[in-house]
Design a protein around this motif. Sequence first.
Motif, mmCIF file in Angstrom:
data_model
loop_
_atom_site.group_PDB
_atom_site.id
_atom_site.type_symbol
_atom_site.label_atom_id
_atom_site.label_comp_id
_atom_site.label_asym_id
_atom_site.label_seq_id
_atom_site.Cartn_x
_atom_site.Cartn_y
_atom_site.Cartn_z
ATOM 1 N N ASP A 1 0.837 -1.198 0.000
ATOM 2 C CA ASP A 1 0.000 0.000 0.000
ATOM 3 C C ASP A 1 0.875 1.253 0.000
ATOM 4 O O ASP A 1 0.601 2.232 -0.705
ATOM 5 C CB ASP A 1 -0.900 0.043 1.246
ATOM 6 C CG ASP A 1 -1.950 -1.039 1.257
ATOM 7 O OD1 ASP A 1 -2.442 -1.405 0.170
ATOM 8 O OD2 ASP A 1 -2.281 -1.523 2.356
ATOM 9 N N ASN A 2 1.920 1.211 0.806
ATOM 10 C CA ASN A 2 2.820 2.348 0.934
ATOM 11 C C ASN A 2 3.525 2.636 -0.394
ATOM 12 O O ASN A 2 3.616 3.789 -0.839
ATOM 13 C CB ASN A 2 3.854 2.068 2.033
ATOM 14 C CG ASN A 2 4.539 3.319 2.529
ATOM 15 O OD1 ASN A 2 4.164 4.438 2.178
ATOM 16 N ND2 ASN A 2 5.544 3.141 3.361
ATOM 17 N N ARG B 1 5.952 15.780 1.575
ATOM 18 C CA ARG B 1 4.945 15.238 2.493
ATOM 19 C C ARG B 1 4.172 14.086 1.846
ATOM 20 O O ARG B 1 3.955 13.043 2.458
ATOM 21 C CB ARG B 1 3.996 16.357 2.941
ATOM 22 C CG ARG B 1 2.967 15.949 3.989
ATOM 23 C CD ARG B 1 3.626 15.359 5.221
ATOM 24 N NE ARG B 1 4.620 16.229 5.812
ATOM 25 C CZ ARG B 1 4.364 17.104 6.790
ATOM 26 N NH1 ARG B 1 3.139 17.220 7.249
ATOM 27 N NH2 ARG B 1 5.331 17.845 7.294
ATOM 28 N N GLY B 2 3.768 14.252 0.593
ATOM 29 C CA GLY B 2 3.051 13.186 -0.091
ATOM 30 C C GLY B 2 3.957 12.033 -0.464
ATOM 31 O O GLY B 2 3.603 10.863 -0.307
ATOM 32 N N ALA B 3 5.155 12.345 -0.952
ATOM 33 C CA ALA B 3 6.097 11.299 -1.365
ATOM 34 C C ALA B 3 6.597 10.488 -0.178
ATOM 35 O O ALA B 3 7.163 9.407 -0.358
ATOM 36 C CB ALA B 3 7.279 11.912 -2.111
ATOM 37 N N GLY C 1 4.842 8.907 1.745
ATOM 38 C CA GLY C 1 4.009 7.712 1.870
ATOM 39 C C GLY C 1 3.157 7.682 3.124
ATOM 40 O O GLY C 1 2.748 8.721 3.657
ATOM 41 N N ILE C 2 2.891 6.484 3.593
ATOM 42 C CA ILE C 2 1.989 6.252 4.730
ATOM 43 C C ILE C 2 2.807 6.177 6.008
ATOM 44 O O ILE C 2 3.646 5.275 6.151
ATOM 45 C CB ILE C 2 1.206 4.943 4.538
ATOM 46 C CG1 ILE C 2 0.438 4.966 3.211
ATOM 47 C CG2 ILE C 2 0.247 4.722 5.701
ATOM 48 C CD1 ILE C 2 -0.228 3.648 2.868
ATOM 49 N N PRO C 3 2.599 7.067 6.958
ATOM 50 C CA PRO C 3 3.382 7.022 8.197
ATOM 51 C C PRO C 3 2.934 5.865 9.100
ATOM 52 O O PRO C 3 1.745 5.531 9.138
ATOM 53 C CB PRO C 3 3.083 8.377 8.855
ATOM 54 C CG PRO C 3 1.731 8.738 8.341
ATOM 55 C CD PRO C 3 1.664 8.212 6.932
ATOM 56 N N PRO C 4 3.854 5.260 9.839
ATOM 57 C CA PRO C 4 3.471 4.185 10.771
ATOM 58 C C PRO C 4 2.547 4.673 11.881
ATOM 59 O O PRO C 4 1.732 3.908 12.399
ATOM 60 C CB PRO C 4 4.809 3.725 11.352
ATOM 61 C CG PRO C 4 5.835 4.199 10.377
ATOM 62 C CD PRO C 4 5.304 5.473 9.801
ATOM 63 N N VAL C 5 2.677 5.956 12.241
ATOM 64 C CA VAL C 5 1.852 6.553 13.296
ATOM 65 C C VAL C 5 1.369 7.915 12.803
ATOM 66 O O VAL C 5 2.152 8.678 12.235
ATOM 67 C CB VAL C 5 2.644 6.758 14.614
ATOM 68 C CG1 VAL C 5 1.725 7.280 15.716
ATOM 69 C CG2 VAL C 5 3.325 5.480 15.046
ATOM 70 N N ARG D 1 10.270 10.865 4.221
ATOM 71 C CA ARG D 1 9.486 11.231 5.409
ATOM 72 C C ARG D 1 10.398 11.638 6.557
ATOM 73 O O ARG D 1 10.126 12.607 7.277
ATOM 74 C CB ARG D 1 8.595 10.068 5.818
ATOM 75 C CG ARG D 1 7.639 10.403 6.973
ATOM 76 C CD ARG D 1 6.606 9.299 7.184
ATOM 77 N NE ARG D 1 7.221 8.013 7.465
ATOM 78 C CZ ARG D 1 7.204 6.973 6.656
ATOM 79 N NH1 ARG D 1 6.626 7.069 5.483
ATOM 80 N NH2 ARG D 1 7.788 5.837 6.999
ATOM 81 N N ALA D 2 11.508 10.916 6.750
ATOM 82 C CA ALA D 2 12.447 11.247 7.830
ATOM 83 C C ALA D 2 13.063 12.620 7.610
ATOM 84 O O ALA D 2 13.203 13.420 8.559
ATOM 85 C CB ALA D 2 13.531 10.178 7.923
ATOM 86 N N GLU D 3 13.437 12.929 6.354
ATOM 87 C CA GLU D 3 14.010 14.239 6.054
ATOM 88 C C GLU D 3 12.990 15.355 6.277
ATOM 89 O O GLU D 3 13.323 16.424 6.805
ATOM 90 C CB GLU D 3 14.521 14.258 4.616
ATOM 91 C CG GLU D 3 15.759 13.396 4.397
ATOM 92 C CD GLU D 3 16.197 13.384 2.942
ATOM 93 O OE1 GLU D 3 15.401 13.819 2.075
ATOM 94 O OE2 GLU D 3 17.338 12.946 2.675
ATOM 95 N N ASP D 4 11.748 15.097 5.861
ATOM 96 C CA ASP D 4 10.703 16.103 6.035
ATOM 97 C C ASP D 4 10.426 16.351 7.517
ATOM 98 O O ASP D 4 10.262 17.498 7.946
ATOM 99 C CB ASP D 4 9.431 15.652 5.322
ATOM 100 C CG ASP D 4 8.371 16.735 5.275
ATOM 101 O OD1 ASP D 4 8.658 17.824 4.739
ATOM 102 O OD2 ASP D 4 7.254 16.505 5.780
ATOM 103 N N ASP D 5 10.397 15.279 8.313
ATOM 104 C CA ASP D 5 10.193 15.424 9.756
ATOM 105 C C ASP D 5 11.348 16.196 10.391
ATOM 106 O O ASP D 5 11.136 17.027 11.292
ATOM 107 C CB ASP D 5 10.066 14.044 10.422
ATOM 108 C CG ASP D 5 8.769 13.343 10.062
ATOM 109 O OD1 ASP D 5 7.837 14.019 9.579
ATOM 110 O OD2 ASP D 5 8.689 12.116 10.267
ATOM 111 N N TRP D 6 12.576 15.931 9.929
ATOM 112 C CA TRP D 6 13.754 16.622 10.470
ATOM 113 C C TRP D 6 13.696 18.116 10.154
ATOM 114 O O TRP D 6 13.936 18.958 11.028
ATOM 115 C CB TRP D 6 15.013 15.996 9.883
ATOM 116 C CG TRP D 6 16.281 16.694 10.284
ATOM 117 C CD1 TRP D 6 16.841 16.728 11.528
ATOM 118 C CD2 TRP D 6 17.126 17.464 9.431
ATOM 119 N NE1 TRP D 6 17.998 17.474 11.505
ATOM 120 C CE2 TRP D 6 18.199 17.943 10.228
ATOM 121 C CE3 TRP D 6 17.105 17.797 8.085
ATOM 122 C CZ2 TRP D 6 19.224 18.733 9.715
ATOM 123 C CZ3 TRP D 6 18.125 18.579 7.569
ATOM 124 C CH2 TRP D 6 19.155 19.034 8.374
#
Length: 263
Positions: free
Chosen positions: A142-143, A158-160, A162-166, A238-243
């Motif tokens: 799905d991801n 943000r869209g690229a 994917g689906i976050p675990p939480v 996702r990790a880079e965007d969160d950082w």
Amino acid sequence: MKISPDGLSRRVLQKVRHTIHTYGLFETGDRVLAAVSGGADSVCLLHTLLSLASEYSLQLGVAHLHHGLRGKAADRDSEFVADLARRCQLPAFMGSADIRGLKQRRGLCLEEAARQARYHFLSQIADQHRFRKIAVGHQQDDNAELTLMFLIRGSGARGAGGIPPVRENRIVRPLIDLRREDIRGYLKANGLAWVQDASNQDPVFLRNRVRVELLPTLAREYNPRIRDVLTRFARVTRAEDDWLESLTGPLLAAACLARSATS
């Protein structure tokens, strides 16, 4: 909960256990509402949660939303889930929604209307019955599919991602690191039935065309591990965007405070 002693079942449970620990999906004693459609992923979700419940002292419940889109097939799905919950001796919370009406009122596509209705229902049930977490059955394929869809549409990070675990510290996805083929292997090894949703093959939906046509073509003609590549890309993005968010968020807040003080 009885588990087949085969190697695949043990690997699946170990991977789910690892996902729970890695992303901190549960705390000891959590009340967890499992979203169960009756499809393979959601049945696997419920079975693995039941199998691991004693390790985390989880208190489980089952939620199912009838979307009112597929007539007798949807009625069959609801009956299947209600019976599954009874056999598992879990409380079942059954609901229904007018998805077509919601689509018209809000000007949404059918998929988005169904998604909004589903999460609204799950949140309502969780609030009313004091479930701290809502577990949904998204998995690795799905991801990969969603990431590729967003890339096709020209999405940003943000869209690229994917689906976050939480999500929102409430929506959790214990199966997010499992492949679709492993989930079905797990169900077969443990003698577990599930229902098929014919709409998942309908080519009118972009998601289905990506799953049934585009990804198999990419795997066959370009990279047989394309799903793994997309999953890894989504995780890194996702990790880079969160950082970046962790760096810029405080700066933005400070700038807004400073602006307020001088106005």
